[in-house]
Enzyme design. Structure first.
Site, short mmCIF file in Angstrom:
data_model
loop_
_atom_site.label_atom_id
_atom_site.label_comp_id
_atom_site.label_asym_id
_atom_site.label_seq_id
_atom_site.Cartn_x
_atom_site.Cartn_y
_atom_site.Cartn_z
N GLN A 198 -1.14 6.19 -9.09
CA GLN A 198 -0.96 4.88 -9.65
C GLN A 198 -1.55 3.68 -8.69
O GLN A 198 -1.28 3.73 -7.60
CB GLN A 198 0.57 4.67 -9.83
CG GLN A 198 1.13 3.45 -9.63
CD GLN A 198 0.85 2.65 -11.06
OE1 GLN A 198 0.76 3.18 -12.21
NE2 GLN A 198 0.95 1.22 -10.90
N THR A 199 -2.19 2.91 -9.52
CA THR A 199 -2.61 1.65 -8.37
C THR A 199 -2.76 0.43 -9.16
O THR A 199 -2.87 0.46 -10.51
CB THR A 199 -4.19 2.17 -7.87
OG1 THR A 199 -4.15 0.87 -6.90
CG2 THR A 199 -4.92 2.38 -8.79
N ARG A 200 -2.40 -0.67 -8.68
CA ARG A 200 -2.74 -2.08 -9.33
C ARG A 200 -3.52 -2.91 -8.17
O ARG A 200 -3.66 -4.28 -8.45
CB ARG A 200 -1.34 -2.79 -9.39
CG ARG A 200 -0.65 -2.99 -8.27
CD ARG A 200 0.73 -4.05 -8.47
NE ARG A 200 1.20 -4.81 -7.60
CZ ARG A 200 2.14 -4.37 -6.72
NH1 ARG A 200 2.72 -3.13 -6.85
NH2 ARG A 200 2.62 -4.92 -5.63
N HIS A 204 -7.92 0.83 -0.78
CA HIS A 204 -8.44 0.84 0.35
C HIS A 204 -8.42 2.07 1.30
O HIS A 204 -8.05 2.97 0.48
CB HIS A 204 -7.49 -0.20 1.13
CG HIS A 204 -5.96 -0.13 1.06
ND1 HIS A 204 -5.36 0.96 1.16
CD2 HIS A 204 -4.97 -0.87 0.50
CE1 HIS A 204 -4.08 0.85 1.11
NE2 HIS A 204 -4.04 -0.26 0.58
N HIS A 207 -5.10 4.37 0.75
CA HIS A 207 -5.17 4.97 -0.49
C HIS A 207 -6.25 6.14 -0.76
O HIS A 207 -5.93 7.08 -1.34
CB HIS A 207 -5.48 3.84 -1.47
CG HIS A 207 -4.56 2.87 -1.93
ND1 HIS A 207 -5.06 1.53 -2.26
CD2 HIS A 207 -3.21 2.71 -1.96
CE1 HIS A 207 -4.22 0.97 -2.34
NE2 HIS A 207 -2.88 1.32 -2.13
N GLY A 292 3.41 7.29 -2.28
CA GLY A 292 3.58 6.79 -0.90
C GLY A 292 4.38 5.61 -0.66
O GLY A 292 5.36 5.64 -1.24
N ARG A 293 3.95 4.95 0.22
CA ARG A 293 4.92 4.10 0.82
C ARG A 293 4.96 2.94 -0.18
O ARG A 293 4.06 2.41 -0.67
CB ARG A 293 4.19 3.22 2.17
CG ARG A 293 5.15 2.18 2.77
CD ARG A 293 4.46 1.81 3.92
NE ARG A 293 2.88 1.42 3.82
CZ ARG A 293 2.62 0.22 3.43
NH1 ARG A 293 3.37 -0.79 3.08
NH2 ARG A 293 1.34 -0.16 3.39
N ASP A 294 6.27 2.33 -0.47
CA ASP A 294 6.34 1.12 -1.17
C ASP A 294 5.65 1.06 -2.51
O ASP A 294 5.08 0.23 -3.08
CB ASP A 294 5.87 -0.14 -0.44
CG ASP A 294 6.28 -1.37 -1.00
OD1 ASP A 294 7.44 -1.54 -1.50
OD2 ASP A 294 5.80 -2.54 -0.97
N HIS A 295 5.92 2.19 -3.30
CA HIS A 295 5.41 2.33 -4.46
C HIS A 295 6.21 1.50 -5.47
O HIS A 295 7.38 1.47 -5.76
CB HIS A 295 5.60 3.96 -5.10
CG HIS A 295 4.80 4.33 -6.33
ND1 HIS A 295 3.89 5.18 -6.45
CD2 HIS A 295 5.45 4.23 -7.48
CE1 HIS A 295 3.52 5.25 -7.59
NE2 HIS A 295 4.42 4.56 -8.51
N ALA A 296 5.19 0.64 -6.36
CA ALA A 296 5.81 0.06 -7.41
C ALA A 296 6.64 -1.44 -6.94
O ALA A 296 7.57 -1.84 -7.35
CB ALA A 296 6.30 0.78 -8.64
#
Length: 390
Positions: A198-200, A204, A207, A292-296
């Site tokens: 998932q990415t918005r 980097h 990711h 991962g860290r801080d998803h959404a």
């Protein structure tokens, strides 16, 4: 191909998009129906219903499902569902409708006829209660909470028929795919295990590292960026697509990666949104979702790994897709490469912490991010965007 993919959530895909003669007749009928205007979030949810991404839902949520989803992340029949999928209208409009009426659903921004719905129920709801349960905060500075507070006071519920996917299929071409289509792609490739990413944001180095950890242990990687509405300051979809393309061309094994987009709007709901992301990735055919860290997340509303912890609370058997939980990742100058808290023995002073927020801050100051932060080809695209849109 006979590759057996993970079953859709609830057992079967339920696309609600009409085609051919059925679509023609339903659109003609809708011309004479009372109109309900949809917010951009309601429109994007309707498209997700149309493509089958929100299976097993058949429309906007009835009150009994809404109540248990808000409090317990379960529908009334026990199906796991973390975030209410709802349609709001004013008290005045609700009063003009009776149960059993059919309404035309119109996107408020474009004026496009999106679908129709049979009004099975009308019910009032408590915005603060919804916000506190779903977002863990009632702070209006939270973009998801702000959208709940901006809604009308009555929810309409009932089954929908979907007529349109707006501009997404035209705009994104072959990158736009529905669950039935990605399942076919994965089956043709013979993949048994597929990890969704998932990415918005542009991808980097952190990711890239977490997706390649996934690639080491599964058959295929499904990079699945959101192209619906974001908050101000987020990088637009067309710019991000250029970044994804250049990365896939130069740094990924093409045979093991599929890139497709989806039209949902971010709610920034942290842990609960992570569960929603998992559910519809299962519908798209994924066996795993990278968390991962801080998803959404957004701001400081959630702890960095709250979106991982929530999966520990899901009862066994409620979800087939599994989270791939990956620790905090960074560039370590002493390791001379990407590493995580699990693999790197060095101290904070040796680490470059990488985040989308930091990347955007650097770019907005016209500061070139180092190669340890982002691939040079991606930096070039982003610096060009910021220079022209500063």
């Amino acid at each position: 191909m006979s590759t057996k993919l993970v079953p859709p959530h609830g057992g079967e895909l339920k696309p609600l998009m009409l085609e051919g003669q059925a679509l023609k007749e339903a659109k003609e009928k809708a011309q004479s129906l009372p109109q309900v205007r949809l917010s951009s979030r309601e429109t994007s949810d309707l498209i997700m219903l149309g493509m089958g991404a929100f299976s097993p839902l058949d429309g906007f949520m009835r009150q009994k499902d809404y109540k248990t989803v808000v409090t317990d992340m379960l529908m009334a029949d026990g199906t796991l569902w973390p975030i209410p999928i709802t349609l709001s209208v004013s008290q005045e409009q609700a009063d003009a409708l009776k149960e059993g009426d059919e309404v035309a659903l119109v996107d408020d921004e474009s004026g496009e006829l999106m679908g129709s719905m049979v009004v099975e129920e009308k019910y009032a709801y408590d915005k603060k209660h919804e916000a506190l349960n779903v977002f863990r905060t009632d702070d209006e500075a939270h973009p998801g909470v702000a959208k709940v507070y901006a809604q009308h006071d009555i929810y309409l519920a009932g089954p929908v028929k979907v007529f349109s996917e707006l501009h997404y299929a035209d705009e994104f071409g072959a990158y736009y795919a529905r669950p039935a289509e990605t399942r076919k792609i994965f089956a043709e490739k013979g993949w048994k295990t597929i990890a969704g990413f998932q990415t918005r944001n542009p991808i980097h180095r952190s990711h890239e590292f977490v997706t390649k950890i996934a690639l080491e242990i599964i058959d295929g990687l499904f990079i699945h960026p959101l192209v619906g509405k974001l908050k101000p300051g987020d990088i637009p979809a067309d710019v991000r697509m250029k970044c994804y393309e250049v990365l896939l061309d130069k740094y990924y094994p093409r045979d093991h990666v599929v890139l497709k987009v989806y039209p949902m709007e971010m709610r920034y709901g942290g842990p609960r949104e992570a569960v929603l992301h998992a559910i519809f990735r299962q519908n798209f055919g994924c066996t795993h979702l990278i968390i991962g860290r801080d998803h959404a997340g957004v701001g400081n509303y959630y702890g960095p790994f709250d979106a991982q912890k929530i999966f520990e609370d899901i009862p066994a058997g409620k979800l087939h897709i599994q989270p791939l939980m990956i620790d905090w990742t960074f560039w370590c100058y002493k390791c001379d490469g990407m590493a995580s808290m699990k693999t790197c023995p060095h101290g904070k002073e040796d680490r470059l912490l990488i985040s989308g927020t930091k990347l955007r801050e650097m770019l907005s100051r016209d500061e070139k991010p180092p190669k340890e932060f982002s691939r040079p080809e991606v930096v070039e695209i982003l610096m060009d965007y910021y220079k022209n849109n500063g």
